[in-house]
Write a protein that holds these residues in place. Sequence first.
Motif, PDB file in Angstrom:
ATOM      1  N   UNK A 165       0.805  -1.219   0.000  1.00 46.81           N
ATOM      2  CA  UNK A 165       0.000   0.000   0.000  1.00 46.81           C
ATOM      3  C   UNK A 165       0.843   1.277   0.000  1.00 46.81           C
ATOM      4  N   UNK A 166       0.305   2.307  -0.633  1.00 47.44           N
ATOM      5  CA  UNK A 166       0.935   3.627  -0.632  1.00 47.44           C
ATOM      6  C   UNK A 166       0.329   4.447   0.489  1.00 47.44           C
ATOM      7  N   UNK A 167       1.154   5.235   1.149  1.00 44.46           N
ATOM      8  CA  UNK A 167       0.614   6.195   2.105  1.00 44.46           C
ATOM      9  C   UNK A 167       1.088   7.584   1.664  1.00 44.46           C
ATOM     10  N   UNK A 168       0.178   8.396   1.083  1.00 40.63           N
ATOM     11  CA  UNK A 168       0.619   9.714   0.626  1.00 40.63           C
ATOM     12  C   UNK A 168       1.037  10.590   1.795  1.00 40.63           C
ATOM     13  N   UNK A 169       2.155  11.260   1.616  1.00 36.35           N
ATOM     14  CA  UNK A 169       2.662  12.187   2.633  1.00 36.35           C
ATOM     15  C   UNK A 169       2.373  13.615   2.206  1.00 36.35           C
ATOM     16  N   UNK A 170       2.374  13.815   0.887  1.00 37.54           N
ATOM     17  CA  UNK A 170       1.966  15.111   0.351  1.00 37.54           C
ATOM     18  C   UNK A 170       0.898  14.823  -0.705  1.00 37.54           C
ATOM     19  N   UNK A 249       6.567  -2.891   3.766  1.00 39.45           N
ATOM     20  CA  UNK A 249       5.161  -3.264   3.617  1.00 39.45           C
ATOM     21  C   UNK A 249       4.280  -2.034   3.360  1.00 39.45           C
ATOM     22  N   UNK A 250       4.896  -0.868   3.271  1.00 36.71           N
ATOM     23  CA  UNK A 250       4.199   0.381   2.933  1.00 36.71           C
ATOM     24  C   UNK A 250       5.206   1.284   2.253  1.00 36.71           C
TER      25      UNK A 250
END
Length: 537
Positions: A165-170, A249-250
Amino acid sequence: MSSSPLAAETRRRRTFAIISHPDAGKTTLTEKLLLFSGAIQIAGSVKARKASRHATSDWMEIEKQRGISVASSVMQMLYRDHVINLLDTPGHKDFSEDTYRVLTAVDSALMVIDAANGVEAQTRRLIEVCRQRNTPIITFVNKMDREVREPLDILDEVERELGMPCVPMTWPVGKGKSFGGIVNLRTQAMTVFESGSERRPQDFETLPLSDAGTLRRRFEGEWDAAAESMELAAGASPEWDHQAFLDAKQTPVFFGSGVNNFGVMEVLDALVDLAPAPQPRKSSLIVNRQPQEKIIQPDEPAFSGVVFKVQANMDANHRDRIAFVRMASGKYTPGMKLKVQRTGKELRPTSVVTFLSQRREAVDEAYAGDIIGFTTHGGVQLGDTITDGASLQFTGLPFFAPELFMTVLLKNPLRTKQLQQGLAQLGEEGAIQVFRPQAGGAMLLGAVGQLQFEVVQHRLKAEYDADIRLEGCQYTGARWITADTPAELRAFTDAYPQRMALDAADALAYLCTSPYDVRLAQERFPRIHFHPLREHA
Ligand code: G4P
């Protein structure tokens, strides 16, 4: 974790590689990272060294890359009291072996993708290697100032390609002509985009998200669309979990525009705040003649490191080579006595350098995570473990079974000695794999990419005055051979005397003419192990 000075030095180090498909913006981003960390003063110095993409031949391109890679394959910068080691990965697909090895020397990777093209072919191959090694990946989506794809669409693709999974930071507000800027999801502020390459990160205007009225007035429909997609992304992505990132894992995702200095500082900060410090590394230790796995901690006092790249001097008149060592533990100080484990001999470098600010400088001290270059006249091979005494061997540096083979024919037989010397050195460097058939006869070259043959042919002539002709041969593959007992090995080599060859590290290989070959040999000798990949051990 220990509170020793060594542990403190280790903790403040970050060693990472930038991976991308050509043209995604790797060179530009590298340059900006160096610029904003203060490692270089003026933009353009990395760029100037980059090979022209419009070289007259692929081969020239490689030669140029080789020149460049000496200068800029390792770059060290200081930022927020952290020592950041950036390793470049060679761009050409035929040199993927080199790239794989570089990836064994880092603790994390920064993946740059072009927001219009998404994850492209070459990035995909590099991702595979990172995945195999569980290397944490930070994602930078570049070129938001262009008419690119929707951010949700890009996230979706990155997720699929990375298998995590991607976790957007911006989060971007608009794109192309109506690119308004990026929202920093952690600080809940928007940085307003302005084009140009002169502006420093602190010069961009920031607006708090709490001031929704202003944001809506200034960015109109773009703001509403961004707010909506941001919400969708937040709903679709998991919570940020630092440990999950470290476990591969991310992936945290950042948006920006390298050429416009935009969104770059966020990446530099992420390297400090999120990327892992030097990690423990696996080695094997010989105890009572038996190899035993030993994990080497970065803050162990004894020096240890592994040669992950050997680069011949570009000057044909000098036979010296730089062995790039990734330090795994301890502290390096000048004059230190070091040993090459494979030979048991002392390493006697003519100089030892680090790569601060892109210049090669004599090294004062170095710690786990750092890359140091030992200039030597020989005696060091790719995969060698260097220690200040301990008998151990790092594992995990991969050599891939070649799929292309050529027979070497020397045009002038009087140059045999030069040819042998050249092949031995190029083999040790990993430029090509050299196989000596045990039954005698011409040497064989094995490559993963066709271009490797051209480069080696040219270098043999230019550097060793050995003019060769390359001829096709029947082989299409090789497998490294091991057996549980010497008797089993002997039975096998006796059965296939014409097929046995030794590589540059004297590892025994079985040459095959088709995949069926291996299958048949395996059926006949079920207790023999056929390895498509050799790890230096
Ligand atoms: P690479 O090392 O991954 O191969 O890519 P590089 O940085 O050389 O960038 C490839 C091209 O993309 C360059 O253009 C560069 O200026 C451009 N580029 C990089 N980042 C951005 C960005 O954020 N936005 C836009 N619009 N372009 C970007 P070029 O025309 O090939 O070279 P140049 O003449 O501009 O130097």
